[in-house]
Write an enzyme that holds these catalytic residues in place. Structure first.
Site, PDB file in Angstrom:
ATOM      1  N   CYS A  86       0.810  -1.218   0.000  1.00 20.36           N
ATOM      2  CA  CYS A  86       0.000   0.000   0.000  1.00 20.36           C
ATOM      3  C   CYS A  86       0.842   1.267   0.000  1.00 20.36           C
ATOM      4  O   CYS A  86       0.308   2.368  -0.150  1.00 20.36           O
ATOM      5  CB  CYS A  86      -0.945  -0.001   1.197  1.00 20.36           C
ATOM      6  SG  CYS A  86      -2.063  -1.418   1.229  1.00 20.36           S
ATOM      7  N   HIS A 339      -8.976   3.590  -1.224  1.00 23.98           N
ATOM      8  CA  HIS A 339      -7.552   3.250  -1.274  1.00 23.98           C
ATOM      9  C   HIS A 339      -7.165   2.577  -2.589  1.00 23.98           C
ATOM     10  O   HIS A 339      -6.955   1.376  -2.638  1.00 23.98           O
ATOM     11  CB  HIS A 339      -7.216   2.353  -0.086  1.00 23.98           C
ATOM     12  CG  HIS A 339      -5.778   1.948   0.002  1.00 23.98           C
ATOM     13  ND1 HIS A 339      -4.741   2.720  -0.502  1.00 23.98           N
ATOM     14  CD2 HIS A 339      -5.196   0.832   0.532  1.00 23.98           C
ATOM     15  CE1 HIS A 339      -3.603   2.094  -0.271  1.00 23.98           C
ATOM     16  NE2 HIS A 339      -3.852   0.960   0.351  1.00 23.98           N
TER      17      HIS A 339
END
Length: 394
Positions: A86, A339
């Site tokens: 991420c 995200h």
């Protein structure tokens, strides 16, 4: 471990960021073109031809540097694709910064993109290589749900107080996102809505979790001494740290779920380079990786904004509100943006860039001078972590 400033100071002179949302009618190529076009157009003194080298971060929306070279029709340019969970967008920025600081290039561009909404998968997608079967098999909500009960036990926090702190993280970030035209969720949510949302894992409900979205972002970097050739308001990279954890936290009993050691070390490196000795008072605002509400609680302590065991109270007291002493996730965070993996790290930097230039409108933090962008990937016990300090002054 040595952690030194780069040989040359680096500045960001232009950025672009698409809205993060359901882009059903746009491909990853379209999103990259939109982000790069906005980035270049924001500064009339630069053109795409001025950029010597490019980085593109994506986890699953492309392979090789052609992920960016093809939609931009780049000819004769080096383009590198990077991935780091991420923190992929942050990794694109980090590598681009090193390249320009080394003197290898005069101007570079970092980009990040992810298309998740039409991936036929309901959460974050990833293709893992074959392993030996010893990896912990759990979902992200399950792993991060362990933070809250561990924090309660470690610091004697009552269940109702912990729940209130988690709820405040969600309502705060959604309130900020409601002020941001680029956010996926532009509606404030009530505490009652957060606490009544369907349970996902442990005590985490739907509104304790970040969403799934598509998006892209881009940044142009040059050496600090060249920055004013392109803009009157460059933003300077004062320090950055990155740590890839060994995964040992999941390989043995007794892991402490009240901290991310990788974040602590990355922050130490970034603060040392930036000359920050008291982040709680020296930092004007921060963008942090609020993938789940308890993550933000823990990060307030790992980043040195709250003393150990006190972040829950600081959150409830409004310290991290938009009008508080140290506003956190002024753009709405992952809670409001979702995200898209490759773009999130650069989206965080985009908000810091916007705030430090005094261009955040209704979200503007008065007299913003130093900002932190913090990004992490993986899971508790096995993380990668990035921390950057950015400033309006060199």
């Amino acid at each position: 471990m040595a952690s030194r400033r780069m040989a040359h100071d680096v500045a960001i002179v232009a950025m672009g960021c698409t809205p993060f949302r359901d882009h059903w009618h746009s491909s990853a190529d379209d999103l990259l073109v939109d982000a790069v076009r906005e980035c270049v157009a924001s500064q009339p003194r630069l053109t795409l031809d001025d950029v010597d080298a490019f980085w593109v971060g994506t986890q699953g929306s492309g392979m090789s540097g052609q992920t960016l070279a093809r939609p931009l029709r780049l000819v004769g340019k080096p383009v590198t694709r990077v991935e780091n969970y991420c923190a992929t967008g942050s990794e694109a920025l980090r590598n681009a910064a090193f390249a320009v600081a080394s003197g290898a290039y005069d101007m570079v561009m970092a980009t990040g993109v992810e298309k998740l909404k039409d991936s036929s998968y309901s959460g974050l997608s990833a293709v893992f290589p074959p392993a030996d079967g010893t990896d912990v098999d759990w979902t992200a909500p399950a792993g991060f749900s362990l933070l809250a009960p561990a924090y309660q036990r470690a610091y004697g926090v009552e269940a109702r107080d912990m729940r209130s702190a988690l709820t405040k993280v969600a309502t705060k970030n959604h309130a900020n996102g409601a002020l941001n035209e680029r956010a996926q969720f532009r509606k404030a949510v009530s505490a009652e809505a957060v606490e009544r949302s369907p349970r996902i894992a442990g005590d985490l409900g739907v509104l304790d979790c970040s969403g799934v979205s598509d998006g892209a972002a881009a940044a142009v970097l040059v050496r600090a001494e060249d920055a004013y050739r392109y803009t009157d308001k460059p933003i300077f990279l004062r320090g950055m740290g990155f740590v890839a954890g060994s995964g040992a936290g999941l390989a043995a009993d007794g892991y402490d779920f009240t901290t991310f050691p990788e974040v602590v070390e990355a922050a130490r490196q970034a603060y040392e380079q930036a000359g920050i000795t008291d982040p709680a008072t020296e930092i004007s605002l921060a963008e942090v990786h609020d993938c789940f509400t308890p993550t933000e609680v823990v990060l307030m302590e790992d980043l040195g904004f709250s003393a150990r065991g006190t972040a829950w109270r600081d959150i409830l007291d409004g310290r991290y509100d938009l009008s508080g002493a140290l506003p956190v996730n002024t753009d709405g965070g992952l809670k409001s943006f979702g995200h898209p993996i490759g773009a999130t790290g650069l989206r965080m930097v985009f908000e810091c860039f916007t705030q430090l230039r005094g261009e955040a409108g209704a979200r503007q933090v008065p007299d913003a001078r130093l900002a932190v962008a913090q990004n992490l990937g993986g899971q508790p016990g096995s993380c990668v972590a990035f921390v950057a300090v950015l400033g309006s002054e060199r």
